[in-house]
Design a protein around this motif. Structure first.
Motif, PDB file in Angstrom:
ATOM      1  N   GLN A 136       4.940 132.009  31.193  1.00 30.52           N
ATOM      2  CA  GLN A 136       3.926 132.212  32.239  1.00 30.52           C
ATOM      3  C   GLN A 136       4.212 133.452  33.080  1.00 30.52           C
ATOM      4  N   GLU A 137       5.487 133.850  33.155  1.00 25.73           N
ATOM      5  CA  GLU A 137       5.792 135.094  33.872  1.00 25.73           C
ATOM      6  C   GLU A 137       5.341 136.329  33.095  1.00 25.73           C
ATOM      7  N   LYS A 138       5.540 136.259  31.773  1.00 29.71           N
ATOM      8  CA  LYS A 138       5.352 137.471  30.966  1.00 29.71           C
ATOM      9  C   LYS A 138       4.000 137.529  30.252  1.00 29.71           C
ATOM     10  N   ALA A 139       3.355 136.380  30.083  1.00 27.89           N
ATOM     11  CA  ALA A 139       2.125 136.389  29.274  1.00 27.89           C
ATOM     12  C   ALA A 139       1.079 135.430  29.835  1.00 27.89           C
ATOM     13  N   PHE A 140       1.070 135.315  31.152  1.00 28.27           N
ATOM     14  CA  PHE A 140       0.191 134.337  31.800  1.00 28.27           C
ATOM     15  C   PHE A 140      -1.275 134.522  31.393  1.00 28.27           C
ATOM     16  N   PHE A 141      -1.718 135.766  31.365  1.00 27.66           N
ATOM     17  CA  PHE A 141      -3.144 135.993  31.118  1.00 27.66           C
ATOM     18  C   PHE A 141      -3.520 135.899  29.647  1.00 27.66           C
ATOM     19  N   SER A 142      -2.506 135.698  28.798  1.00 26.41           N
ATOM     20  CA  SER A 142      -2.813 135.454  27.380  1.00 26.41           C
ATOM     21  C   SER A 142      -2.943 133.962  27.102  1.00 26.41           C
ATOM     22  N   LEU A 143      -2.502 133.149  28.067  1.00 24.04           N
ATOM     23  CA  LEU A 143      -2.454 131.712  27.796  1.00 24.04           C
ATOM     24  C   LEU A 143      -3.833 131.068  27.866  1.00 24.04           C
ATOM     25  N   GLU A 144      -4.143 130.294  26.818  1.00 18.32           N
ATOM     26  CA  GLU A 144      -5.399 129.538  26.800  1.00 18.32           C
ATOM     27  C   GLU A 144      -5.178 128.144  27.374  1.00 18.32           C
ATOM     28  N   MET A 145      -3.936 127.687  27.262  1.00 14.84           N
ATOM     29  CA  MET A 145      -3.609 126.322  27.696  1.00 14.84           C
ATOM     30  C   MET A 145      -2.212 126.328  28.320  1.00 14.84           C
ATOM     31  N   PRO A 146      -1.897 125.296  29.104  1.00 15.89           N
ATOM     32  CA  PRO A 146      -0.526 125.209  29.636  1.00 15.89           C
ATOM     33  C   PRO A 146       0.478 125.085  28.494  1.00 15.89           C
ATOM     34  N   VAL A 147       1.712 125.518  28.741  1.00 15.80           N
ATOM     35  CA  VAL A 147       2.764 125.412  27.727  1.00 15.80           C
ATOM     36  C   VAL A 147       3.133 123.936  27.541  1.00 15.80           C
ATOM     37  N   LEU A 148       3.205 123.540  26.292  1.00  8.50           N
ATOM     38  CA  LEU A 148       3.513 122.149  25.964  1.00  8.50           C
ATOM     39  C   LEU A 148       4.995 121.995  25.626  1.00  8.50           C
ATOM     40  N   ARG A 149       5.591 120.927  26.125  1.00  5.31           N
ATOM     41  CA  ARG A 149       6.970 120.615  25.730  1.00  5.31           C
ATOM     42  C   ARG A 149       6.983 119.328  24.914  1.00  5.31           C
ATOM     43  N   VAL A 150       7.552 119.394  23.733  1.00 10.71           N
ATOM     44  CA  VAL A 150       7.744 118.187  22.921  1.00 10.71           C
ATOM     45  C   VAL A 150       9.253 118.017  22.810  1.00 10.71           C
ATOM     46  N   THR A 151       9.783 117.020  23.490  1.00 11.19           N
ATOM     47  CA  THR A 151      11.244 116.959  23.665  1.00 11.19           C
ATOM     48  C   THR A 151      11.784 115.541  23.513  1.00 11.19           C
ATOM     49  N   GLY A 152      13.108 115.442  23.580  1.00 10.61           N
ATOM     50  CA  GLY A 152      13.734 114.136  23.750  1.00 10.61           C
ATOM     51  C   GLY A 152      13.417 113.650  25.159  1.00 10.61           C
ATOM     52  N   TRP A 153      13.898 112.463  25.471  1.00  8.23           N
ATOM     53  CA  TRP A 153      13.527 111.851  26.756  1.00  8.23           C
ATOM     54  C   TRP A 153      14.651 111.936  27.779  1.00  8.23           C
ATOM     55  N   ASP A 154      14.281 111.660  29.014  1.00  6.57           N
ATOM     56  CA  ASP A 154      15.271 111.682  30.101  1.00  6.57           C
ATOM     57  C   ASP A 154      16.029 110.360  30.171  1.00  6.57           C
ATOM     58  N   SER A 155      16.354 109.849  29.012  1.00  7.18           N
ATOM     59  CA  SER A 155      17.158 108.621  28.949  1.00  7.18           C
ATOM     60  C   SER A 155      18.465 108.981  28.271  1.00  7.18           C
ATOM     61  N   VAL A 156      19.390 108.054  28.288  1.00 12.73           N
ATOM     62  CA  VAL A 156      20.592 108.242  27.485  1.00 12.73           C
ATOM     63  C   VAL A 156      20.170 108.176  26.023  1.00 12.73           C
ATOM     64  N   PHE A 157      20.816 108.958  25.180  1.00 17.16           N
ATOM     65  CA  PHE A 157      20.457 108.924  23.761  1.00 17.16           C
ATOM     66  C   PHE A 157      20.766 107.533  23.209  1.00 17.16           C
ATOM     67  N   PRO A 158      19.753 106.900  22.579  1.00 22.33           N
ATOM     68  CA  PRO A 158      19.958 105.501  22.149  1.00 22.33           C
ATOM     69  C   PRO A 158      20.806 105.389  20.880  1.00 22.33           C
ATOM     70  N   LEU A 159      21.221 104.175  20.611  1.00 21.50           N
ATOM     71  CA  LEU A 159      21.960 103.906  19.379  1.00 21.50           C
ATOM     72  C   LEU A 159      20.988 103.875  18.196  1.00 21.50           C
ATOM     73  N   LYS A 160      21.556 103.649  17.030  1.00 22.70           N
ATOM     74  CA  LYS A 160      20.832 103.813  15.768  1.00 22.70           C
ATOM     75  C   LYS A 160      19.432 103.174  15.711  1.00 22.70           C
ATOM     76  N   ARG A 161      19.338 101.933  16.160  1.00 22.45           N
ATOM     77  CA  ARG A 161      18.063 101.221  15.981  1.00 22.45           C
ATOM     78  C   ARG A 161      16.901 101.887  16.706  1.00 22.45           C
ATOM     79  N   SER A 162      17.207 102.630  17.759  1.00 29.45           N
ATOM     80  CA  SER A 162      16.124 103.211  18.557  1.00 29.45           C
ATOM     81  C   SER A 162      16.023 104.729  18.460  1.00 29.45           C
ATOM     82  N   GLU A 163      16.876 105.346  17.676  1.00 32.30           N
ATOM     83  CA  GLU A 163      16.872 106.807  17.786  1.00 32.30           C
ATOM     84  C   GLU A 163      15.585 107.436  17.264  1.00 32.30           C
ATOM     85  N   ARG A 164      14.869 106.735  16.399  1.00 31.57           N
ATOM     86  CA  ARG A 164      13.590 107.299  15.935  1.00 31.57           C
ATOM     87  C   ARG A 164      12.553 107.346  17.052  1.00 31.57           C
TER      88      ARG A 164
END
Lengths: 362, 321
Positions: B273-301
């Protein structure tokens, strides 16, 4: 040095520390001293005490940022590193300016660091002294790596690390001692037990009878020495350095001393110790016992003392002058030593910082 | 990728006698992931060093070696075990150049296997790269391919500054390709455009590159042309490649498995947004892990971004929003 280092192959690890020169200036039986040699050690102690006083005074005048005096620990500062050879490493703390100077770190640079100039952390090219560690304890593992690298290179050089008794409570003390023991590195661990870590007395740091005895658990040799006796300090350090150089591994030295001044110039020791205790250690002053010996031997007189103090005073003043006269670095210089090569992000930030400064000071 | 890294370590050790490898189990066992397999036999126990279980000591001792002229490479087994060494990294390794104004430097490589999807115990799946990105004086690189793993590793060994080298555990044996046998380096600080496209820029690194590229395939089937950038180097960051792509596409999604808050996606979004704000058609999307502790095997998916999920979020939030 005529005393036999081998007497100290491993002394008692608790109880009375090893001593050569008692407080009245009498040698223990069996030791001979080279008068000129002792005069040189004394001279160095006078010089660093002069530096320490000057730095303390300058801090009070606002010319230096915080300062941590080693007043009372001069025998440790000099006796330890006097046992090192050219090219050996020293990794010490913010209270080891005396030892650093003895190893070639100029007073000018030491003053510079305290005035808030980053060049203070930059010794000359041929000086193998690390800039002081401000965080407590982390540098002990560095000394293991420094000395291990020298062993790998076959250079015959060793490393000595200085730290206080407070630092022995840090996990890195254990990791450093453990690595050194396991890999038999040529490292000398020199603990200045000056009785206080800021306000915390020695009993709060460890339930051991001594710090020296911790050496046993790491498979290394330990020494307990009177840290206010410069001859004894040098003898045990020389023995430890010789062991390291001969491939016989690391050693831990505990030198019993006392921080006569405050932790730093911002500290008030009356809150945690008594004047009676301070008086006791005033009587045990590391310079006084040497002076007593030299005076008895006809190797000390007032004019020489005056001459020494004046010469040291001039040298210190000259260093202060040189530090203060050094052309100031551009305020944004700190951006230039983050990486070896310029980094576009940092270059942009440096320009932005200059603009911010300009506006802030307009 | 494991074989490429092993090959890279072998070339580093044979090419420069100052190079040594130290870590827990790197010698006799050849590393918990066998990355240093057979190297102790080839180079000896004095250069491939089995260390005590002491991460702070490993990094601090290696730091001392580096200052004294060696070129140590250390391995910290799992990111979740790297934290005892954090003090050494942030207090000394990253700043000795600054502290001594170039008089002393610490050219060393800190290898940290990271990331989830391996069904491991607690502490073995973390992707906490942000805590290293925040340290001035440290470079941070993450390969996603075997060719880059070897090239970036050799570049890191040659680098005059300390480099944290993150190794995606999940990719060690799942990502394979033909790797040149000779010595080569991949420049640190240059992103790679893995796939050209015109409608959206997908940015990722390390293990998540596989999911991100998979999502680009799915999007293509839905008529969306995705450009995919593999950052490779998080510090220094190749801002130019990111900005050029955003100007072209106008839409951006950042994919990482690290927790969202304080994650690198936020930094990328800010830069875009600092360098290319006027080129953006949409807000930047983040697809990430969660703000939780990383779960054990059964839930990692449930924790890790997946191909369909990335494609869905990109489509609905950047094209239908």
């Amino acid at each position: 040095m005529k005393g036999s280092a081998h007497v100290f192959d491993q002394g008692s690890l608790s109880g009375d520390p090893l001593s050569i020169l008692d407080q009245a200036g009498r040698l223990v039986a069996g030791y001979e001293v080279d008068g000129d040699d002792l005069r040189r050690l004394y001279e160095s102690m006078v010089w660093i005490r002069t530096y320490d006083r000057k730095a303390t005074a300058m801090q009070l005048q606002g010319r230096l940022a915080t300062y941590s005096p080693f007043f009372g620990q001069e025998a440790c500062q000099i006796g330890s590193v006097a046992a090192l050879a050219d090219g050996d490493w020293l990794a010490g703390t913010y209270r080891d300016a005396g030892a650093m100077w003895f190893r070639g770190y100029s007073w000018e640079r030491l003053f510079l660091g305290r005035t808030g100039d980053e060049r203070g952390g930059q010794p000359a090219e041929d000086v193998t002294v690390m800039p002081p560690s401000i965080t407590v304890g982390g540098h002990m593992v560095h000394a293991v790596g420094l000395s291990w690298a020298e062993k790998m290179k076959g250079s015959g050089k060793i490393a000595l690390t200085m730290f206080g008794e407070g630092a022995t409570s840090e996990g890195d003390f254990h990791e450093a001692m453990n690595f050194a023991g396991v890999f038999h590195t040529p490292t000398v661990f020199f603990c200045q037990n000056n009785q206080y870590a800021i306000s915390a007395p020695r009993e709060i740091q460890t339930a051991s009878d001594s710090i020296a005895q911790k050496a046993l658990a790491y498979g290394m040799v330990g020494y307990l020495v009177n840290g206010n006796d410069v001859l004894a300090v040098r003898e045990v350090t020389a023995a430890a350095a010789e062991r390291a150089r001969n491939g016989d591994g690391p050693s831990l030295i505990e030198a019993i001393t006392y921080r006569r001044g405050p932790h730093t110039t911002a500290d008030d020791p009356t809150k945690y110790r008594t004047s009676q205790e301070e008086d006791l250690w005033t009587e045990r002053d590391p310079l006084e016992r040497v002076r007593a010996y030299l005076a008895d031997a006809g190797l000390w007189d007032e004019p020489w003392q005056t001459e020494l103090e004046e010469a040291a005073g001039v040298a210190v003043e000259t260093a202060v002058g040189a530090a203060e006269a050094l052309p100031k670095l551009d305020a944004g210089n700190f951006f230039d030593a983050v990486f070896e090569n310029p980094n576009p992000t940092l270059s942009d930030e440096k320009a932005a910082a200059a603009r911010r400064l300009e506006l802030g000071e307009a | 990728m494991a074989r490429a890294l092993n090959d890279g370590l072998r070339l580093a050790l044979s090419g420069d006698e100052r190079v040594l490898l130290m870590g827990e189990d790197v010698g006799r066992a050849g590393g918990v992931f066998r990355i240093s397999d057979k190297l102790r036999g080839e180079f000896g126990e004095e250069r491939v060093i089995d260390a005590p279980v002491a991460e702070s000591g490993i990094v601090g001792v290696a730091f001392g070696m580096a200052v004294a002229g060696m070129r140590p490479i250390v391995e910290l087994q799992f990111m979740g075990f790297s934290y005892p060494a954090y003090d050494q990294i942030i207090s000394h390794v990253s700043r000795i150049r600054h502290r001594s104004r170039h008089r002393f430097t610490a050219p060393m490589v800190i290898r940290i296997p990271y990331g989830g999807g391996i069904g491991a115990a607690e502490h073995h799946s973390e992707s906490m790269e942000s805590i290293y990105l925040h340290i001035p004086g440290l470079k941070v690189v993450v390969p996603s391919t075997p060719v880059d793993a070897k090239g970036l590793l050799l570049a890191a060994v040659e680098d005059p500054d300390p480099v944290v080298f993150l190794e995606p555990i999940r990719s060690y044996r799942s990502i394979t390709e033909v790797v040149p046998g000779d010595y080569y380096t991949t420049p640190i600080g240059e992103a790679a455009v893995r796939r050209e496209g015109t409608d959206v820029t997908l940015i990722s690194y390390g293990a998540m590159m596989r999911e991100t590229l998979g999502a680009a395939d799915v999007l293509e089937g839905r008529g969306i042309s995705a450009e995919v950038i593999d950052l490779r180097s998080l510090v220094p960051l190749d801002v130019d490649t990111i900005v050029a792509s955003v100007i072209k596409t106008g839409r951006v999604a950042v994919v990482h498995e690290a927790p969202r808050t304080g994650g690198f996606g936020g930094e990328i979004a800010a830069i875009v947004q600092e360098k290319a704000f006027f080129s953006l058609e949409m807000p930047v999307l983040r697809v990430t892990g969660w703000d939780s502790v990383f779960p054990l095997k059964r839930s990692e998916r449930l924790y890790l971004p997946n191909v369909a999920g990335i494609a869905e979020e990109v489509q609905t939030r950047l094209f239908e929003g």
